[in-house]
Design a protein around this motif. Structure first.
Motif, PDB file in Angstrom:
ATOM      1  N   LYS A  79       0.830  -1.211   0.000  1.00 34.11           N
ATOM      2  CA  LYS A  79       0.000   0.000   0.000  1.00 34.11           C
ATOM      3  C   LYS A  79       0.865   1.263   0.000  1.00 34.11           C
ATOM      4  N   LEU A  80       1.987   1.251   0.730  1.00 35.12           N
ATOM      5  CA  LEU A  80       2.890   2.410   0.694  1.00 35.12           C
ATOM      6  C   LEU A  80       3.479   2.588  -0.704  1.00 35.12           C
ATOM      7  N   MET A  81       3.769   1.496  -1.366  1.00 32.60           N
ATOM      8  CA  MET A  81       4.267   1.559  -2.749  1.00 32.60           C
ATOM      9  C   MET A  81       3.204   2.181  -3.660  1.00 32.60           C
ATOM     10  N   PHE A  82       1.950   1.781  -3.451  1.00 30.98           N
ATOM     11  CA  PHE A  82       0.852   2.317  -4.262  1.00 30.98           C
ATOM     12  C   PHE A  82       0.737   3.833  -4.092  1.00 30.98           C
ATOM     13  N   TYR A  83       0.755   4.286  -2.847  1.00 30.96           N
ATOM     14  CA  TYR A  83       0.622   5.721  -2.615  1.00 30.96           C
ATOM     15  C   TYR A  83       1.862   6.489  -3.086  1.00 30.96           C
TER      16      TYR A  83
ATOM     17  N   GLN B 237       3.565   5.715  -5.743  1.00 34.38           N
ATOM     18  CA  GLN B 237       3.338   5.829  -7.189  1.00 34.38           C
ATOM     19  C   GLN B 237       2.270   6.880  -7.480  1.00 34.38           C
ATOM     20  N   ALA B 238       1.159   6.821  -6.749  1.00 33.00           N
ATOM     21  CA  ALA B 238       0.050   7.746  -6.988  1.00 33.00           C
ATOM     22  C   ALA B 238       0.483   9.194  -6.850  1.00 33.00           C
ATOM     23  N   TRP B 239       1.140   9.488  -5.745  1.00 34.14           N
ATOM     24  CA  TRP B 239       1.502  10.883  -5.494  1.00 34.14           C
ATOM     25  C   TRP B 239       2.656  11.350  -6.371  1.00 34.14           C
ATOM     26  N   ASN B 240       3.528  10.444  -6.777  1.00 31.35           N
ATOM     27  CA  ASN B 240       4.572  10.836  -7.729  1.00 31.35           C
ATOM     28  C   ASN B 240       3.934  11.201  -9.065  1.00 31.35           C
ATOM     29  N   LEU B 241       2.897  10.459  -9.450  1.00 30.32           N
ATOM     30  CA  LEU B 241       2.172  10.795 -10.688  1.00 30.32           C
ATOM     31  C   LEU B 241       1.570  12.196 -10.599  1.00 30.32           C
ATOM     32  N   VAL B 242       1.063  12.550  -9.431  1.00 28.87           N
ATOM     33  CA  VAL B 242       0.460  13.882  -9.250  1.00 28.87           C
ATOM     34  C   VAL B 242       1.532  14.965  -9.205  1.00 28.87           C
ATOM     35  N   TRP B 243       2.531  14.776  -8.345  1.00 31.98           N
ATOM     36  CA  TRP B 243       3.513  15.837  -8.102  1.00 31.98           C
ATOM     37  C   TRP B 243       4.496  16.014  -9.247  1.00 31.98           C
ATOM     38  N   GLU B 244       4.848  14.935  -9.921  1.00 37.99           N
ATOM     39  CA  GLU B 244       5.858  15.016 -10.986  1.00 37.99           C
ATOM     40  C   GLU B 244       5.281  14.798 -12.375  1.00 37.99           C
ATOM     41  N   GLU B 245       4.010  14.376 -12.421  1.00 36.84           N
ATOM     42  CA  GLU B 245       3.369  14.002 -13.683  1.00 36.84           C
ATOM     43  C   GLU B 245       4.195  12.961 -14.432  1.00 36.84           C
ATOM     44  N   ALA B 246       4.740  12.040 -13.646  1.00 32.29           N
ATOM     45  CA  ALA B 246       5.537  10.940 -14.185  1.00 32.29           C
ATOM     46  C   ALA B 246       5.461   9.788 -13.197  1.00 32.29           C
ATOM     47  N   PRO B 247       5.511   8.553 -13.698  1.00 37.20           N
ATOM     48  CA  PRO B 247       5.493   7.411 -12.778  1.00 37.20           C
ATOM     49  C   PRO B 247       6.802   7.284 -12.016  1.00 37.20           C
ATOM     50  N   LEU B 248       6.703   6.804 -10.812  1.00 37.10           N
ATOM     51  CA  LEU B 248       7.871   6.481  -9.995  1.00 37.10           C
ATOM     52  C   LEU B 248       8.376   5.090 -10.357  1.00 37.10           C
ATOM     53  N   LEU B 249       7.429   4.177 -10.584  1.00 37.33           N
ATOM     54  CA  LEU B 249       7.730   2.762 -10.798  1.00 37.33           C
ATOM     55  C   LEU B 249       7.528   2.363 -12.250  1.00 37.33           C
ATOM     56  N   ASP B 250       8.230   1.317 -12.640  1.00 34.00           N
ATOM     57  CA  ASP B 250       8.131   0.819 -14.015  1.00 34.00           C
ATOM     58  C   ASP B 250       7.166  -0.359 -14.123  1.00 34.00           C
TER      59      ASP B 250
ATOM     60  N   ILE C 254       8.783  10.098  -1.786  1.00 37.27           N
ATOM     61  CA  ILE C 254       8.493   8.918  -0.962  1.00 37.27           C
ATOM     62  C   ILE C 254       8.458   9.320   0.513  1.00 37.27           C
ATOM     63  N   ASP C 255       9.383  10.169   0.921  1.00 33.70           N
ATOM     64  CA  ASP C 255       9.404  10.631   2.319  1.00 33.70           C
ATOM     65  C   ASP C 255       8.107  11.355   2.674  1.00 33.70           C
ATOM     66  N   ARG C 256       7.578  12.140   1.751  1.00 35.27           N
ATOM     67  CA  ARG C 256       6.312  12.845   1.997  1.00 35.27           C
ATOM     68  C   ARG C 256       5.168  11.851   2.160  1.00 35.27           C
ATOM     69  N   VAL C 257       5.161  10.816   1.340  1.00 35.36           N
ATOM     70  CA  VAL C 257       4.140   9.772   1.444  1.00 35.36           C
ATOM     71  C   VAL C 257       4.265   9.057   2.785  1.00 35.36           C
ATOM     72  N   LEU C 258       5.490   8.716   3.168  1.00 38.39           N
ATOM     73  CA  LEU C 258       5.696   8.030   4.448  1.00 38.39           C
ATOM     74  C   LEU C 258       5.303   8.909   5.633  1.00 38.39           C
ATOM     75  N   ALA C 259       5.522  10.207   5.519  1.00 37.26           N
ATOM     76  CA  ALA C 259       5.151  11.121   6.601  1.00 37.26           C
ATOM     77  C   ALA C 259       3.637  11.125   6.813  1.00 37.26           C
ATOM     78  N   PHE C 260       2.875  10.968   5.733  1.00 41.08           N
ATOM     79  CA  PHE C 260       1.421  10.990   5.847  1.00 41.08           C
ATOM     80  C   PHE C 260       0.834   9.609   6.128  1.00 41.08           C
ATOM     81  N   TYR C 261       1.270   8.593   5.386  1.00 45.52           N
ATOM     82  CA  TYR C 261       0.668   7.264   5.468  1.00 45.52           C
ATOM     83  C   TYR C 261       1.443   6.280   6.343  1.00 45.52           C
ATOM     84  N   GLY C 262       2.677   6.605   6.682  1.00 44.43           N
ATOM     85  CA  GLY C 262       3.565   5.646   7.327  1.00 44.43           C
ATOM     86  C   GLY C 262       3.129   5.149   8.690  1.00 44.43           C
TER      87      GLY C 262
END
Length: 144
Positions: free
Chosen positions: A25-29, A31-44, A90-98
């Motif tokens: 689930k942390l991996m999912f979030y 990816q999701a937020w990287n898509l929003v913030w960078e408009e690019a996928p984090l994962l392949d 990823i650190d921002r995601v972990l700060a919120f969802y971790g």
């Protein structure tokens, strides 16, 4: 773009031992937020809409049968290959969802459109390999 295992190693280096479900689930979030913030996928790799929420099949194959995982599981990965920007996101995601439990995170994904729409009419609890599209993730999380 980072590999699934590079990101998994980075997350487990930051969190320490974590349940396999929570890592998914942390991996999912991430990816999701990287898509929003960078408009690019984090994962392949694309997530699939499994019964307990979004899952990366290759990551599942790595931790299959394990309840808890840590960074040693990803010894072949290189978290240092992530860019400073990727680590920061990823650190921002972990700060919120971790600090949330695996079940809380799973329940959250079940309330959100990307997972629900990918599953469609699949009955609750039934297996599914439907892909959760990056477009659906970007659209939904951008609206939050």
């Amino acid at each position: 773009m980072a590999s699934t295992f590079d990101v998994a190693k980075y997350i487990t280096e930051q969190t320490g031992e974590v349940s396999a479900m929570k890592l998914q689930k942390l991996m999912f979030y991430a990816q999701a937020w990287n898509l929003v913030w960078e408009e690019a996928p984090l994962l392949d790799e694309d997530f699939q809409a499994w019964a307990n929420g979004p899952v990366l099949p290759s990551l599942y194959q790595k931790h299959r049968g394990m309840f808890k995982v840590d960074a040693t599981l990803f010894s072949m990965a290189n978290s240092a290959s992530l860019s400073q920007e990727e680590r920061g996101n990823i650190d921002r995601v972990l700060a919120f969802y971790g600090d949330k439990t695996a079940q809380w995170l799973s329940n959250l994904t079940h309330q959100e459109d990307p997972w629900k729409n990918a599953r469609g009419d699949t009955p609750v609890g039934e297996a599914s390999t439907a892909v959760i599209s990056q477009g659906a993730m970007h659209e939904y999380y951008s609206s939050l």
